[in-house]
Design an enzyme around this catalytic site. Sequence first.
Site, short mmCIF file in Angstrom:
data_model
loop_
_atom_site.label_atom_id
_atom_site.label_comp_id
_atom_site.label_asym_id
_atom_site.label_seq_id
_atom_site.Cartn_x
_atom_site.Cartn_y
_atom_site.Cartn_z
CD GLU A 1 -112.89 -18.09 -2.96
OE1 GLU A 1 -113.48 -17.00 -3.02
OE2 GLU A 1 -111.64 -18.18 -2.96
NE ARG B 1 -114.23 -15.11 -1.40
CZ ARG B 1 -113.29 -14.60 -0.61
NH1 ARG B 1 -113.63 -13.76 0.36
NH2 ARG B 1 -112.02 -14.93 -0.76
CB SER C 1 -103.75 -15.41 -6.37
OG SER C 1 -103.83 -14.13 -5.81
CG HIS D 1 -100.59 -14.22 2.25
ND1 HIS D 1 -101.68 -13.89 3.03
CD2 HIS D 1 -101.04 -14.30 0.98
CE1 HIS D 1 -102.76 -13.80 2.26
NE2 HIS D 1 -102.39 -14.03 1.01
CG HIS E 1 -108.58 -15.37 -4.67
ND1 HIS E 1 -108.28 -14.87 -3.43
CD2 HIS E 1 -109.75 -16.05 -4.49
CE1 HIS E 1 -109.21 -15.21 -2.56
NE2 HIS E 1 -110.11 -15.94 -3.18
#
Length: 353
Positions: free
Chosen positions: A143, A178, A219, A299, A320
């Site tokens: 994804e 996704r 990312s 995060h 990402h």
Amino acid sequence: MESAIGEHLQCPRTLTRRVPDTYTPPFPMWVGRADDALQQVVMGYLGVQFRDEDQRPAALQAMRDIVAGFDLPDGPAHHDLTHHIDNQGYENLIVVGYWKDVSSQHRWSTSTPIASWWESEERLSDGLGFFREIVAPRAEQFETLYAFQDDLPGVGAVMDGISGEINEHGYWGSMRERFPISQTDWMQASGELRVIAGDPAVGGRVVVRGHDNIALIRSGQDWADAEADERSLYLDEILPTLQSGMDFLRDNGPAVGCYSNRFVRNIDIDGNFLDLSYNIGHWASLDQLERWSESHPTHLRIFTTFFRVAAGLSKLRLYHEVSVFDAADQLYEYINCHPGTGMLRDAVTIAEH
């Protein structure tokens, strides 16, 4: 608003989503779009490792040799170059190539010029370390997510275009949803990371075999065209927290299921830094990547900062890509690399059984 999953990859769901069908995301995001001709991509991370400053010219030349090889028939459709210093003090140059299909990458890697360079005895004696980490997710196994719509980096560069605004983002669990395969498969990991040739402690050539559903995240951050306020936003607010999280994963990976974490800076062919960077993270499973993302303070700070500023982004480009792989679609090979490099650190040797 579109689904992140392309129409030709949609199927009846057997696994439910984490949000209701009426969910509306808080700001626009997009994904890469490819037609059904794209069945499987190949991501090749080809590295050169060195310790001493006097090895830099040879390392840069080795990187240029790898890039020159991309001009041969069946080379990748897109590539970029990066640099980072790992926590053992070694510098690493990585050439990252993307192919649109497995067969062309196989022809390229087994062609005489490429195979003979990699297999040459000179790779063992020239004082440098080399590695190749090659993975090949099927179309349903990766994804993407972009806060912009043009000049897509990474795997997006070998896809056919960009979606309209997509629905599956802005909530915990949206990354998983996704993935086209998430409609019917939990993508659970099975097996172990194993050394199948060589000995990391000795050096020389070492081959590691992966297991099903290792996850890889790239990312990225691009501030090359950002104006003063957005550059400050990235460099003063986002980057320090991002660096802290990446260092944590680099140094404490085994505790959270992260096999390897590299926070890299893009460079040009001469090794000059560009205003682009990205993280390369290999994880034992998508579950463990999600767990860290949803719970670790570093995060969470990155995530909340992004939510706060996302709608106002103009020139700062954030994105990402995340993929999982079958065991058979992975190759991890190292030549004279230190034993903490990449998948070497966590791979089990036969003697450990």
